[in-house]
Design an enzyme around this catalytic site. Structure first.
Site, short mmCIF file in Angstrom:
data_model
loop_
_atom_site.label_atom_id
_atom_site.label_comp_id
_atom_site.label_asym_id
_atom_site.label_seq_id
_atom_site.Cartn_x
_atom_site.Cartn_y
_atom_site.Cartn_z
N GLU A 131 -0.25 -10.82 -1.13
CA GLU A 131 -1.69 -10.61 -1.33
C GLU A 131 -2.49 -11.80 -0.81
O GLU A 131 -3.70 -11.88 -0.99
CB GLU A 131 -1.99 -10.42 -2.83
CG GLU A 131 -1.74 -9.00 -3.33
CD GLU A 131 -0.33 -8.52 -3.10
OE1 GLU A 131 0.60 -9.19 -3.54
OE2 GLU A 131 -0.15 -7.47 -2.45
N ASN A 147 4.55 -5.34 1.04
CA ASN A 147 3.43 -4.73 1.75
C ASN A 147 2.94 -5.61 2.89
O ASN A 147 3.05 -6.82 2.83
CB ASN A 147 2.27 -4.52 0.76
CG ASN A 147 1.78 -5.84 0.19
OD1 ASN A 147 2.49 -6.49 -0.57
ND2 ASN A 147 0.59 -6.27 0.58
N ASP A 163 -0.25 -0.58 -0.59
CA ASP A 163 0.47 -1.68 -1.23
C ASP A 163 1.83 -1.23 -1.73
O ASP A 163 2.29 -1.66 -2.79
CB ASP A 163 -0.33 -2.31 -2.39
CG ASP A 163 0.37 -3.53 -2.98
OD1 ASP A 163 0.94 -4.30 -2.21
OD2 ASP A 163 0.35 -3.70 -4.21
#
Lengths: 597, 195
Positions: A198, A282, A324
């Site tokens: 992230e 991801n 994701d």
């Protein structure tokens, strides 16, 4: 009978047990019964990642008498995701940040502290850990306990004395890199991957020399073939995974440098094929419009040689991931008879909602079957290997797309499943969540999040957010499933006593009949459970079951980090689905150990 | 780095416009770094430790550097835009928190006072708050301070934001009942933030 010596009698008993064991093994799947081993040396128990123990003193008949033997406070009130280890007569427990390692003496009553080791990771690491400051455990090998610290280091500690043997820095928190996974040791190599999908991190798996901590190879998940350790032996099964430098050409220019594909999940090893298996996270940012292309090798399963890191095959679960759907879950290595043929397979309950059965020698997908309600995709095309997305649910810039299932944590997140060779079933702790999502422009600033999405998660159909499912991988079907109020964020453990264990976020530690799913026993702990249950034989010869309680992780961040439930987008949108968790549990950090009276 | 510098230039220019002006709609554009994705931003405080005397931060004569920003709806709305732009939203969500603590509640680890909030942003904080000082213009930091304080209703109602252009995820800042700050001692509750 009376004439038999003590040792002869033991031989006979052993033979009978052996014959019984063999009979059982052939009745169930063709997986060899593991040795009678009462230790727990790595979180997944064995290289095949079954989390199956052949201890059977605690069984379906007597588990209801299970009693608390002793407990221990970790002193850290954040999400406890680690599996304790048991080596000889010592138990090892690693905490979330600040990653303290405790050694407890199982040979003495009440398991007093032998020593503790404090690596003192940089405090600033807490600010770049996406989803609570968790640690998924340590591994034992060659007299050392090896584990990772949140600030991107791997440490080896002398298992007897608690003295640091070596410490190697692998990641940079200034770039948003942390490490939360449990390493695996294969052939004197410590395998470690980074977290930070992230944060615009570039993912990698690194091998360190077990004796010295020196880096022996690093395989990036994105970039040119030479960085990904793709060479002439690389033979992916499907066409869409074949080609030169796909780790560059399936991205907009330069985007692979900040494209995610981190390696924060589980690694398995097949000694016969001499291959390690692990998946990548991801791609970043979540806003998929900013990265047209398949985004290799994010959300991908890799098979590599442990000595060199060389890639042998790869399979991308979710090309150009839209949701994701990290591909980091556990790979359970089984030998199954499928359509009359014996196959060496890898079973993967994937985040995208399908359970894959994959030929682990070649990477061919033998089946991919939904195990939750799915709206985000239509199916996996077994001819091309590609995941087929549902166009209606494609996220868009500045527009809210609703009821996408599963949500970003997927049908199952990190929480590892278990497999019993006796029942032939896979036991999957997981969740039933959907989401609404709106893409916004993501702006890359090193060391800060690189996401670009507003998300609001919610319960999926039926309203129960958690499931514990028994799955038959041969016939690709569910046998039974237990509904839970909250996501089942703990791992699973199954034993030769045909008991399966898991914990819930609302503070129950449960034992179920592995064949029927009937609840046999439960114990109310002090804080929600997101840890990995283990079982071992103590120095006194008795079987014990251990679990850490202490809610947190992505799902429990609302409690562990005191998030404000009025903001649905808190914790990347997970808070919206967990607003009632604070009514059920406070923070904690306690180890519980159970035994029969 | 190059991109970030460019962004700062653009924003610095935007910051030169008069405060009363309507927000020039500087829509964030796709920012893709060239070369190595490095910036000088680091989690946690960098360089010299925060000065013990907050008044060492350039204060105008009246000692109320935040006042003009906190009385201007435009400054607060700019602060909201910058809060997205500089990825505050990535760590603090829309006030509910995530990697960083919530900013819409009544708990303040380091203090709700404008000077303290300014210091949090400029110098960073030890458990992972990056230091933005010297990387973005001070006027923008004051806009961020104003917006951050508006999240828990600490600013006059008429300057707080009424609506969001995005998916609704929280009550509007204007709808927030002012939350009287607790925990003003300025010490992080150690049990909650180990290390």
């Amino acid at each position: 009978m009376s004439g038999l010596s003590q040792s002869n009698r033991r031989v006979i008993v052993c033979r009978v047990v052996l014959i019984m064991a063999l009979a059982l093994a052939s009745v169930a799947a063709e997986n060899p019964a593991p040795s009678k081993d009462g230790q727990w040396l790595r979180p997944a128990k064995d290289f095949a990642s079954t989390r199956y123990s052949d201890l059977a003193e605690i069984n379906v008949g007597n588990v209801k008498q299970l009693k608390l033997a002793w407990s221990f406070s970790t002193g850290v009130n954040r999400g406890q995701e680690a599996a304790p280890l048991v080596v000889d007569a010592t138990m090892y427990v690693v905490t979330p940040f600040p990653n303290i390692l405790y050694a407890l003496d199982l040979a003495k009553p009440g398991a007093p502290l032998k020593w503790k080791y404090e690596p003192k990771p940089a405090a600033a690491a807490q600010g770049v850990a996406c989803c609570d400051v968790v640690n998924r455990g340590a591994v034992y090998a060659d007299g050392k306990i090896v584990y990772n610290t949140l600030d991107g280091q791997t440490v080896a500690v002398d298992a007897a004395t608690g003295k640091e043997v070596w410490k190697t820095k692998l990641g940079e928190i200034n770039r948003g890199e942390t490490i939360t996974m449990a390493p695996l040791v294969v052939k004197n190599k410590v395998l470690v991957g980074n977290s930070g999908g992230e944060m615009g991190v570039r993912g990698w798996l690194t091998a360190l020399d077990l004796a010295t901590g020196k880096i022996s190879w690093r395989a990036y998940s994105t970039g040119p073939d030479k960085d990904v350790l793709i060479g002439s032996n690389f033979k992916p099964f499907y066409e869409f995974d074949q080609g030169k430098d796909l780790g560059v050409s399936t991205w907009p220019p330069e985007a692979w440098k900040i494209g995610g594909g981190t390696v924060w999940g589980w690694i398995s090893y097949d000694p016969e094929l001499d291959l390690i298996y692990y998946g990548t996270s991801n791609p970043g940012p979540w806003n998929s419009d900013q990265r047209p292309g398949d985004n290799k090798w994010a959300a991908t399963l890799f098979a590599r040689k442990p000595d060199t890191g060389e890639a042998i095959w790869a399979y991308q679960f979710s090309p150009h991931d839209l949701y994701d759907y990290d591909g980091v879950n556990e790979n359970i290595l089984l030998d199954l008879t499928l359509k009359g043929q014996k196959r060496k397979v890898l079973v993967r309950p994937e985040r995208n909602g399908y359970i894959y059965v994959i030929d682990r020698a070649t990477g061919e997908v033998l089946s991919a079957t939904p195990y939750v309600h799915i709206t985000s995709t239509e199916r996996v095309d077994l001819k091309t290997g590609r995941l087929i997305y549902n166009e209606d649910k494609k996220p868009q810039l500045g527009k809210v797309v609703r009821d996408i299932c599963p949500a970003p944590p997927g049908a199952k997140d990190w929480q590892p499943a278990a497999f019993s060779p006796r029942t032939g079933l896979l036991y999957i702790p997981h969740q039933n969540l959907c989401m609404d999502i709106e893409h916004v422009e993501a702006n890359y600033i090193a060391g800060t999040p690189y996401v670009g999405a507003n998300v609001r998660m919610k319960a999926g159909p039926g309203g129960d957010r958690g499931l514990f499912t028994a799955w038959d991988p041969v016939n690709a079907r569910e046998l039974w499933s237990v509904k839970e109020h909250f996501p089942v964020w703990s791992g699973a453990l199954v034993t030769a006593g045909d008991v399966v264990f898991y914990g819930t976020m609302d503070r129950w530690f449960k034992a179920l009949n592995a064949r029927t799913g009937e609840i046999l026993w439960q114990f109310r702990v002090s804080s929600g459970i997101i840890g990995q249950p283990i079982t071992y034989r103590g120095p006194d010869g008795k079987q014990y079951v251990a679990i850490l309680s202490g809610v947190g992780g992505w799902a429990g961040a609302i409690v562990a980090a005191d998030l404000d439930a009025r903001d649905s987008s808190a914790a990347l949108g997970f808070v919206n689905a967990m607003k009632d968790l604070p009514d059920q549990t406070a923070k904690g950090g306690t180890l519980y150990v159970f035994a029969l009276p | 780095m190059k991109v970030l510098t460019c962004l700062m230039l653009v924003l610095a220019l935007a910051g030169c416009t008069r405060e009363r002006r309507k927000p020039t709609d500087v829509a964030p554009s796709s920012a893709r770094p060239e070369g190595s994705p490095e910036s000088a931003l680091q989690p946690g405080p960098t360089g010299t430790p925060p000065s013990a005397e907050p008044s060492a931060v350039a204060l105008p004569a009246e000692g109320m550097p935040h006042a003009p920003y906190e009385q201007s709806a435009w400054a607060v709305s700019e602060g909201k835009r910058l809060y997205q732009w500089y990825n505050c939203v990535g760590c603090h969500a829309n006030g509910g928190g995530g990697m960083g603590p919530p900013l819409m509640d009544d708990k303040w680890i380091y203090g709700s006072d404008p000077i303290k909030v300014h210091q949090s942003i400029v110098d960073g904080r030890p458990n992972g708050m990056p230091a933005f000082g010297g990387k973005i213009p001070d006027s923008q930091i004051w806009q961020l301070v104003a917006y951050v304080r508006s999240m828990s209703g600490l600013l006059p109602k008429d300057v707080r934001q009424t609506r969001s252009d995005h998916m609704s995820v929280r009550p509007s800042e204007q709808a927030m009942r002012p939350a009287k700050p607790k925990n003003e001692a300025g010490t992080p509750p150690s049990a909650e933030r180990p290390g």
